[in-house]
Motif scaffolding. Structure first.
Motif, PDB file in Angstrom:
ATOM      1  N   ILE A   1       0.839  -1.202   0.000  1.00 17.12           N
ATOM      2  CA  ILE A   1       0.000   0.000   0.000  1.00 17.12           C
ATOM      3  C   ILE A   1       0.873   1.251   0.000  1.00 17.12           C
ATOM      4  CG2 ILE A   1      -1.628   1.364   1.378  1.00 17.12           C
ATOM      5  CD1 ILE A   1      -2.885  -1.276   2.296  1.00 17.12           C
TER       6      ILE A   1
ATOM      7  N   SER B   1      -4.341   1.753  -7.370  1.00 21.34           N
ATOM      8  CA  SER B   1      -3.848   0.392  -7.219  1.00 21.34           C
ATOM      9  C   SER B   1      -3.374  -0.166  -8.550  1.00 21.34           C
ATOM     10  CB  SER B   1      -4.951  -0.485  -6.639  1.00 21.34           C
ATOM     11  OG  SER B   1      -6.116  -0.380  -7.415  1.00 21.34           O
TER      12      SER B   1
ATOM     13  N   PHE C   1      -6.077  -6.841  -3.794  1.00 20.56           N
ATOM     14  CA  PHE C   1      -5.347  -5.619  -4.146  1.00 20.56           C
ATOM     15  C   PHE C   1      -4.363  -5.889  -5.280  1.00 20.56           C
ATOM     16  CE2 PHE C   1      -1.718  -2.701  -3.313  1.00 20.56           C
ATOM     17  CZ  PHE C   1      -2.368  -1.492  -3.478  1.00 20.56           C
TER      18      PHE C   1
ATOM     19  N   HIS D   1      -5.214  -8.451   0.508  1.00 22.48           N
ATOM     20  CA  HIS D   1      -3.946  -8.193  -0.196  1.00 22.48           C
ATOM     21  C   HIS D   1      -3.966  -8.862  -1.568  1.00 22.48           C
ATOM     22  CE1 HIS D   1       0.758  -8.182   0.048  1.00 22.48           C
ATOM     23  NE2 HIS D   1       0.285  -7.329  -0.848  1.00 22.48           N
TER      24      HIS D   1
ATOM     25  N   LEU E   1      -9.320   1.497   0.774  1.00 21.63           N
ATOM     26  CA  LEU E   1      -9.382   0.571  -0.352  1.00 21.63           C
ATOM     27  C   LEU E   1     -10.735  -0.104  -0.358  1.00 21.63           C
ATOM     28  CD1 LEU E   1      -5.849  -1.070   0.022  1.00 21.63           C
ATOM     29  CD2 LEU E   1      -6.520   0.747  -1.556  1.00 21.63           C
TER      30      LEU E   1
ATOM     31  N   LEU F   1      -8.157   2.265  -4.696  1.00 18.83           N
ATOM     32  CA  LEU F   1      -8.169   3.420  -3.807  1.00 18.83           C
ATOM     33  C   LEU F   1      -9.444   4.204  -4.030  1.00 18.83           C
ATOM     34  CD1 LEU F   1      -6.356   4.975  -1.745  1.00 18.83           C
ATOM     35  CD2 LEU F   1      -5.698   6.427  -3.672  1.00 18.83           C
TER      36      LEU F   1
END
Length: 609
Positions: free
Chosen positions: A62, A183, A161, A158, A106, A168
Motif C-alpha cells: 500500500i 492500485s 489488491f 492483499h 481501499l 483506492l
C-alpha cells in the motif's frame, strides 16, 4: 509442542497462530527489550502486540503504491475506525507528530466482472498513514482497542489488491501527497468469471449487499463460494457465514447448537428461552461479535458513553493491561481499585454516598493473573442503588463454569481463548442484558450502525468460520480442563519450594466465585504460582515441558511468565498490588492428567535443586 524453537508459532506450522514460542525466561526478557536475537526470529506473535507478517506485507505494498515508502501505517477494517484512530492520535500526540497523518481507503472495484461474487464478503481496508513520530500513538490505538484488521482479512484483501480488485477510493481518502497512483493494473481473473458486455458488468456492480439479519439480497452464493475456492484457494462457503454467526451467538448465550443444526434456515427463537445464563428473555440479537476480546471491551465502553454520557468509570480488581488503558484514554478517565477487595468496595461505597457518580464498573471474573473474584452480589446492589453499569469480563471463568450475566449489564469475553481452544483465530463477544436499566439505550447505540458511530460488525467471515468450527465442542472440553487444573494445583500446593498458588478454589475470594458457579461447574483452567526464590521460577519455567508463550485457554497447556510480558515497564507498580514480578501463569490443556502431573513434578524437582 514441547520442542518448539524460539520464535516458532504456537501451534506449530500455523499461519494464523495466536501465540509464539518464548521457551526460556531470558527470551521473554529479550522480547520485552526488543533484542534482535528474539524479535528477529519470531515468525508470529500475539496479534495485538505483533504485526502479523501478512499485514506487514500488505502495508508495504500500500505504501509503495501511494509513493509513501518512508511512512508507517496500520490497517483497519472500516473508514469509521480509521477516523477514530486519527482523532485519538490528534488528542494524545504532540502537533508535530500528527501533522503527517492521512488515511487511504481501499474498496471493492465494482467495475470488475468478478466483484459481484466478492460483494458478500464486503472486503475493505482503511489505512492510517503516519510518520515515525506518530507511530507509537497509532500503535496505542491499534493495541488498546483491538479494532485492527485480522491477518486472514489482510491476506485475502492483499490478494484482491494485487489483482486490482481493491482500488483506492479517491473521494473518501484524505492524503497529504500529490498525484498519488491508484492500485495496480486490474486483473480480470479466470475466463469463466469474465463477462464480455458492459451491461453485465454494470449489473455486477449493482449487486446488493447482504442484509444485516440474514441472507436476503446476497449474490449467487454458490458462485461466490466456487469463485473463492478456485481463485483464492479458500475453503469458505459464504452461505454459511450467517448461520455460523448464529451458532456462535447461541453458544455464547448458553443455548448450545450442534453442527447438525447449522443450516441456512434461522433456528426457532424459542430455543433461546432455555439457556445456562438464566435469562429467559435473552435473544440472539443481544449477543454481539467482535474481531477480538479487547474490541468487545472497548466497544462496550463506547456504547456506555453513548448511552449514559461522559463520566469516569471504575476499574475494579487488578486488570488486564489494556482494559485500564481504554478506560483511561478514551473518555474522562477511571478510578482504580487494584486489589478488588471488600475494603475497596467499602471505599467505593463511601465515594458514592458522598455524591460521586460513575459511568460503569469494569471487572474480570476471575481476575488475571491472581484469579481473585470480586463480590458481584454486592457490586450489583451498589450499581442498582447508585445508578452505574456493571461490565464483567468472563473470559477466564467461562460461561460453562460460572453465570455472571444476572449481575451485569454487559458481559464481555475473549472468544480467542478457551471458547476457540485451537489458538488459531481471534474473536470477542459482548452480551447486553435485556433486564438492564440501560438496555434500551445500549440497543439504540448498536442499531445506529457505523454511520451513527454505533456497532459495526467487522468480524471477518473466514475468522467466523474457524471460530464456529473450533467452538463446537467447547462445553465438553471444559470438564477435562477443570479436572487437569485441580490435579496440577494439588501437586504445586504440596511442593516446599512453592510460596503461593492462585486459583479460584483456594483463594480467599472463593465464596464470591461460588456465588456465581453453575451446578457441575468447575474452577477453570488457569492458575498462577509464585516460588520462594526468583531463581526457582526461572529454572521451573526453563525446564517445564509444555508450550511456552503468550495467551491462555488453549487446548494444550501453555506456560508464561505473565507479569514480565504484561507489565515489564511497571513491575514495581504491579508488585504494589500483590502481583509478584516472577509469577508464572499456567493455562491448563486437554492432555492426559497423569502426563501433566508428571511434567509438573519433574520441573519442580529440577527447580528444587
Amino acid at each position: 509442542m514441547i520442542d518448539l524453537d524460539l520464535g516458532a508459532s504456537i501451534p506449530p506450522h500455523t499461519a494464523h497462530a495466536v501465540s509464539v514460542s518464548l521457551p526460556t525466561w531470558k527470551s521473554n526478557i529479550g522480547y520485552e527489550e526488543g533484542e534482535d536475537w528474539v524479535v528477529g526470529r519470531m515468525v508470529t506473535g500475539y496479534p495485538r502486540f505483533f504485526i502479523h507478517r501478512s499485514i506487514q506485507a500488505f502495508i508495504a505494498d500500500i505504501l509503495d503504491s501511494l509513493g509513501r515508502k518512508d511512512s508507517k501505517a496500520f490497517l483497519f477494517p472500516t473508514r469509521q475506525i480509521a477516523d477514530r484512530c486519527v482523532s485519538f492520535v490528534k488528542t494524545h500526540a504532540p502537533p508535530a507528530a500528527f501533522s503527517s497523518l492521512s488515511t487511504a481507503h481501499l474498496v471493492l472495484d465494482t467495475t470488475q466482472p468478478t466483484s459481484g461474487a466478492l460483494a458478500a464478503l464486503s472486503p475493505a481496508i482503511s489505512a492510517v498513514l503516519c510518520s515515525q513520530e506518530a507511530f507509537p500513538f497509532v500503535k496505542q490505538y491499534w493495541q488498546h482497542t483491538g479494532d485492527g484488521v485480522s491477518s486472514r482479512r489482510a491476506e485475502f484483501c492483499h490478494n484482491l489488491f494485487k489483482d486490482g480488485l481493491l482500488r483506492l477510493d479517491e473521494e473518501g481518502s484524505v492524503r497529504t501527497t500529490q498525484n498519488v497512483p491508484t492500485s495496480p493494473k486490474p486483473c480480470r481473473g479466470p475466463k469463466r468469471y469474465q463477462r464480455p458486455s458492459s451491461v453485465e458488468a454494470t449489473k455486477a456492480a449493482q449487486s446488493p449487499k447482504p442484509a444485516p439479519d440474514g441472507d436476503a439480497g446476497l449474490p449467487d452464493l454458490h458462485e461466490t463460494s466456487r469463485f473463492l475456492e478456485e481463485r483464492y484457494g479458500r475453503n469458505l462457503d459464504v452461505s454459511f457465514v450467517h448461520p455460523a454467526k448464529s451458532a456462535i451467538k447461541r453458544r455464547i448465550a448458553g443455548a448450545l447448537r450442534g453442527v447438525s443444526e447449522l443450516t441456512t434456515a434461522p433456528p426457532p427463537e424459542h430455543e433461546m428461552e432455555s439457556n445456562s445464563r438464566g435469562i429467559p428473555n435473552l435473544k440472539e440479537e443481544d449477543v454481539y461479535l467482535f474481531p477480538c476480546g479487547m474490541s468487545a471491551i472497548f466497544n462496550s465502553h463506547r456504547a456506555l458513553l453513548s448511552a449514559r454520557g461522559s463520566m469516569k468509570s471504575v476499574n475494579f480488581g487488578f486488570p488486564y493491561v489494556d482494559t485500564f488503558k481504554v478506560l483511561e484514554k478514551f473518555g474522562p478517565g477511571a478510578v482504580f481499585y487494584g486489589h478488588g477487595s471488600e475494603e475497596d468496595l467499602d471505599d467505593l461505597e463511601k465515594r458514592l454516598q458522598g455524591g460521586d457518580r460513575f459511568l460503569a464498573l469494569f471487572c474480570e471474573f476471575p481476575g488475571n493473573p491472581l484469579l481473585t473474584c470480586p463480590n458481584l452480589v454486592r457490586i450489583r446492589q451498589l450499581a442498582d442503588k447508585y445508578d452505574f453499569a456493571v461490565v464483567v469480563d468472563e473470559t477466564i471463568g467461562t460461561f460453562a463454569n460460572v453465570n455472571v450475566l444476572p449481575f451485569a449489564d454487559i458481559v464481555a469475553s475473549s472468544l480467542t481463548k478457551i471458547f476457540s481452544g485451537d489458538c488459531n483465530v481471534m474473536g470477542g463477544s459482548a452480551i447486553f442484558n435485556p433486564n438492564s436499566r440501560y438496555y434500551s439505550a445500549l440497543k439504540e447505540w448498536a442499531e445506529a450502525g457505523a454511520d451513527g458511530a454505533g456497532y459495526e460488525d467487522t468480524y471477518w467471515p473466514e475468522d467466523v468460520m474457524f471460530m464456529e468450527r473450533n467452538s463446537r465442542d467447547f462445553a465438553s472440553r471444559i470438564d477435562r480442563i477443570n479436572t487437569n487444573a485441580e490435579a496440577i494445583c494439588d501437586v504445586l500446593r504440596t511442593c516446599p519450594i512453592v510460596k503461593t498458588i492462585f486459583y479460584p478454589k483456594y483463594n480467599t475470594s472463593r465464596a464470591n466465585y461460588e456465588a456465581c458457579q453453575l451446578p457441575g461447574g468447575g474452577y477453570g483452567g488457569l492458575l498462577s504460582v509464585v516460588f520462594h526464590r526468583p531463581e526457582q521460577a526461572v529454572v521451573f519455567y526453563d525446564v517445564v515441558e509444555t508450550a511456552k508463550g503468550p495467551s491462555l485457554g488453549t487446548n494444550f497447556t501453555l506456560t508464561s511468565p505473565y507479569v514480565l510480558l504484561a507489565h515489564y515497564q511497571e513491575l514495581d507498580w504491579a508488585e504494589g498490588f500483590g502481583v509478584d514480578r516472577n509469577l508464572i501463569r499456567i493455562s491448563v490443556g486437554l492432555e492426559e492428567t497423569d502426563h501433566l502431573v508428571t511434567i509438573m513434578r519433574n520441573a519442580l524437582e529440577t527447580a528444587a535443586k
